[in-house]
Write an enzyme that holds these catalytic residues in place. Structure first.
Site, PDB file in Angstrom:
ATOM      1  CB  CYS A   2      -0.902  -0.001   1.228  1.00 38.34           C
ATOM      2  SG  CYS A   2      -1.774  -1.545   1.511  1.00 38.34           S
ATOM      3  NE  ARG A  27       4.378   1.714  -1.879  1.00 38.51           N
ATOM      4  CZ  ARG A  27       5.540   1.134  -1.625  1.00 38.51           C
ATOM      5  NH1 ARG A  27       6.555   1.323  -2.438  1.00 38.51           N
ATOM      6  NH2 ARG A  27       5.692   0.367  -0.576  1.00 38.51           N
ATOM      7  CD1 TRP A  75      -2.749  -4.649  -4.418  1.00 39.87           C
ATOM      8  CD2 TRP A  75      -2.198  -5.972  -2.698  1.00 39.87           C
ATOM      9  NE1 TRP A  75      -2.598  -5.913  -4.912  1.00 39.87           N
ATOM     10  CE2 TRP A  75      -2.253  -6.761  -3.872  1.00 39.87           C
ATOM     11  CE3 TRP A  75      -1.863  -6.604  -1.502  1.00 39.87           C
ATOM     12  CZ2 TRP A  75      -1.989  -8.126  -3.880  1.00 39.87           C
ATOM     13  CZ3 TRP A  75      -1.610  -7.963  -1.503  1.00 39.87           C
ATOM     14  CH2 TRP A  75      -1.670  -8.711  -2.691  1.00 39.87           C
ATOM     15  CG  ASN A 101       1.618   0.889   3.659  1.00 43.77           C
ATOM     16  OD1 ASN A 101       0.431   1.159   3.526  1.00 43.77           O
ATOM     17  ND2 ASN A 101       2.580   1.570   3.061  1.00 43.77           N
ATOM     18  N   GLY A 102       1.270  -3.157   5.749  1.00 41.54           N
ATOM     19  CA  GLY A 102       1.805  -4.332   6.430  1.00 41.54           C
ATOM     20  C   GLY A 102       0.699  -5.235   6.931  1.00 41.54           C
ATOM     21  CD  GLU A 489      10.217 -11.037 -16.678  1.00 42.21           C
ATOM     22  OE1 GLU A 489       9.799  -9.873 -16.617  1.00 42.21           O
ATOM     23  OE2 GLU A 489      10.163 -11.831 -15.707  1.00 42.21           O
ATOM     24  CD  GLU A 496       4.072  -9.365 -13.881  1.00 40.57           C
ATOM     25  OE1 GLU A 496       4.478  -9.198 -12.722  1.00 40.57           O
ATOM     26  OE2 GLU A 496       4.705  -8.938 -14.874  1.00 40.57           O
ATOM     27  CG  HIS A 512      10.335 -34.529 -21.057  1.00 40.44           C
ATOM     28  ND1 HIS A 512      10.731 -35.853 -21.014  1.00 40.44           N
ATOM     29  CD2 HIS A 512      11.366 -33.847 -21.618  1.00 40.44           C
ATOM     30  CE1 HIS A 512      11.946 -35.970 -21.507  1.00 40.44           C
ATOM     31  NE2 HIS A 512      12.355 -34.767 -21.888  1.00 40.44           N
TER      32      HIS A 512
END
Length: 616
Positions: A2, A27, A75, A101-102, A489, A496, A512
């Protein structure tokens, strides 16, 4: 994840906070809010959704005026995205506002205790529990002065388990913000008769270039004319004022439609920045100023473990190939979050190398601390100067890529691989790497910026490819050797930002099992440069073609034969095999970008993602 911003001074706080929140939206963008203190009243404005669609409209209808305030972009971790779970959160008395945040891991036990004492909660967040805990501690203090709020915050933080970056204001103190951090970044911005607090320098770079990066367990008391910092563990704190290396313009989107596109186009310059001052043609080596290891210590390394997450983990895989080939040093790549929790054997002369754009990635920081706890040297490659990983590493290398705002990393990925190549040369020259081979690599690196510009000039052809394949629901990305990590990537980038299911594999792995998924509706992006694996990769390509899978080939200039076996071809400039990952990354980034745009996706703010992962 956040974003936090706070202001105390003589100016109107609301416009400063709103501007800062827009700069922090990358963020966290589930919701946004702010609390402004005016005449002993807290004016709380918050709304689910992106800022311009939510909070900005609320502020237009209900202005909030005052010279002190805190703001937040969220977030979601605890509690679904909704107005009630948006920050700021208030204590039981409505006197204290908190943005955080956290993750407070023991919030449930604290909540039950507070509920038994009569506290009622309006949200399902851990942050509201923290606000009530601070309020309870503050209410029990007989004296009500500025120290009382700081001590109430400190007492609450001694009870919590977890991570936090937070800012707190109280109706009793019209010129005071209390900030604190553990595991989630927080900085103080220094102005004239004003101060700022933020989780990211981007939020305040328009107002100040002087900042203080808080350390874990620091608690800061901030007023318009001063700030004081103590530490929960030691009661004293080490404070250093730093200058930001970037400007407001560097963090702006400019003429580009999205930050991601801007950052893709910045890559010729960011590679140049990564190389600047580090190419030593006379000594046929690379040179660094921040490793903090003598030549003898570097020669004494027997093994390197690289710890990283996400895109940085893919860069680490390229680094493994580079260092093992050029320096003949065994390298092991670990997910940072796995390194911390399994008993990975580290021999005496093993060095840990961590990779992180933000320098704040929680898992990567934990890996660094674990290695240091076990007595091993920990080096870092990071982009953000003054970040926690940069400060705590024993030595390291800065990317100097400038601020990366787009959630999907592009220029930081390419810069990381560039630096890993330099590091491989540096270590190799201390061992068996010949001057001739080293110079060949250095000259190849020197040529990269112009070659990247050549790739970017072909953006329109990639845009056409994107429109052709934008409706696909599944993609494969295949490579071999040095391009295998780039296949991973490329798949990640597409996932994404476009939400298309994509898988990256070594081309040899298809037979495989995964080849069972190939059909006429599933395109495959084949990385097939003319390298040592070229013939084998062509054989793998033939297996896809035999099953009618559409093929997009990323091939080397001059390879005319590839057109006979691929529907679409994009040509990469000729370079050394070990530099192909850098050149191959850029068209995959552009392909993902244009597919996402064609599908109507929000490229810079992809769903469920945040730029910097600062919680486990």
């Amino acid at each position: 994840m956040c974003g936090i911003i706070g202001y105390v001074g003589k100016k109107a706080a609301s416009p400063i906070l709103l501007e800062g929140l827009r700069r922090l939206e990358y963020r966290g963008y589930d919701s946004a809010g702010m609390a402004i203190l005016r005449e002993a009243n807290l004016l709380v404005r918050k709304k689910q959704g992106k800022i311009d669609e939510g909070l900005a409209r609320v502020l237009k209808a209900q202005p909030a005026n005052g010279n002190l305030g805190i703001g937040h972009t969220r977030w979601a971790t605890h509690g679904v995205p909704c107005d009630e779970n948006s920050h700021p959160h208030l204590d039981a008395a409505g006197k204290i506002a908190v943005v955080h945040n956290g993750v407070i891991e023991n919030y449930d036990g604290l909540k039950q205790r507070l509920a038994k004492a009569g506290h009622k909660f309006k949200s399902t967040t851990d942050t509201e529990v923290l606000a009530h805990l601070i309020g309870e501690n503050y209410a029990t203090r007989a004296e009500k002065n500025s120290d009382s709020l700081t001590l109430a915050v400190s007492d609450a933080l001694r009870e919590v388990i977890g991570t936090y970056g937070l800012a707190v204001i109280c109706t009793d103190f019209p010129n005071l913000i209390v900030g604190a951090r553990r595991g989630s970044p927080l900085i103080i911005g220094i102005g004239k008769d004003e101060h700022f607090v933020a989780s990211d320098a981007n939020a305040i770079v328009a107002h100040t270039k002087k900042v203080v990066y808080l350390n874990d367990y620091d608690v800061a008391t901030i007023t318009p004319d001063r700030f004081d910092v103590t530490n929960l563990g030691t009661e004293t704190a080490s404070v250093q004022i730093s200058n930001l290396e970037f400007s407001q313009e560097d963090a702006a989107r400019g003429k580009h439609a999205h930050f991601m596109l801007k950052e893709i186009y910045e890559q010729p310059q960011t590679v140049l920045n990564a190389l600047r001052g580090r190419l030593d043609f006379e000594g046929a080596t690379a040179k660094f100023g921040g490793l903090n290891m003598t030549a003898a210590e570097l020669r004494g390394i027997d093994r390197i473990v690289i710890a990283a997450s996400g895109t940085s983990w893919h860069a680490a895989l390229v680094g493994e190939y580079l260092i093992e080939e050029l320096a003949q040093l065994p390298v092991e790549v670990e997910f940072a979050h796995e390194f911390c929790y399994r008993n990975c054997p580290l021999e005496k002369n093993t060095v840990l190398l961590v990779l992180s754009q933000s320098g704040e990635t929680a898992d990567t920081l934990a890996a660094l601390r674990e290695a240091k706890r076990r007595g091993h040297r920990a080096l870092a490659i990071v982009n953000v100067v003054g970040s926690t990983i940069a400060r705590e590493a024993d030595g390291g290398i800065y990317m100097h890529a400038g601020p990366e705002i787009g959630v999907a990393s592009t220029k930081a990925f390419v810069s990381t691989i560039t630096i890993l190549t330099l590091l491989a040369v540096h270590l190799g020259r201390m061992r068996q790497l010949s001057a001739k081979r080293a110079l060949e690599v250095l000259r190849g690196l020197e040529a990269l910026p112009k070659q990247l510009e050549k790739i970017l000039a072909q953006n329109d052809s990639l845009k056409k490819l994107a429109k052709k394949y934008a409706k696909a629901e599944d993609f494969f990305f295949l490579g071999r050797g040095y391009t295998f990590p780039i296949a991973l990537e490329g798949a990640l980038k597409l996932k994404e930002i476009s939400y298309i299911h994509a898988e990256g594999y070594s081309a040899a792995e298809m037979k495989h099992g995964p080849i069972a998924l190939i059909d006429a509706k599933t395109p495959t992006v084949f990385l097939v440069p003319q390298d040592a694996m070229y013939e084998k990769t062509l054989a793998n390509l033939a297996m896809i073609r035999a099953r009618k899978g559409p093929i997009i080939a990323m091939a080397t200039e001059g390879d005319k034969g590839i057109k006979r076996v691929a529907e679409d071809v994009f040509y990469l400039p000729k370079t050394l095999e070990l530099l192909n990952p850098i050149l191959a990354s850029v068209p995959l980034q552009l392909l993902a970008y244009h597919i996402a745009v064609a599908r109507g996706c929000d490229v810079d703010k992809p769903r469920n993602l945040a730029k910097s992962v600062t919680v486990e």
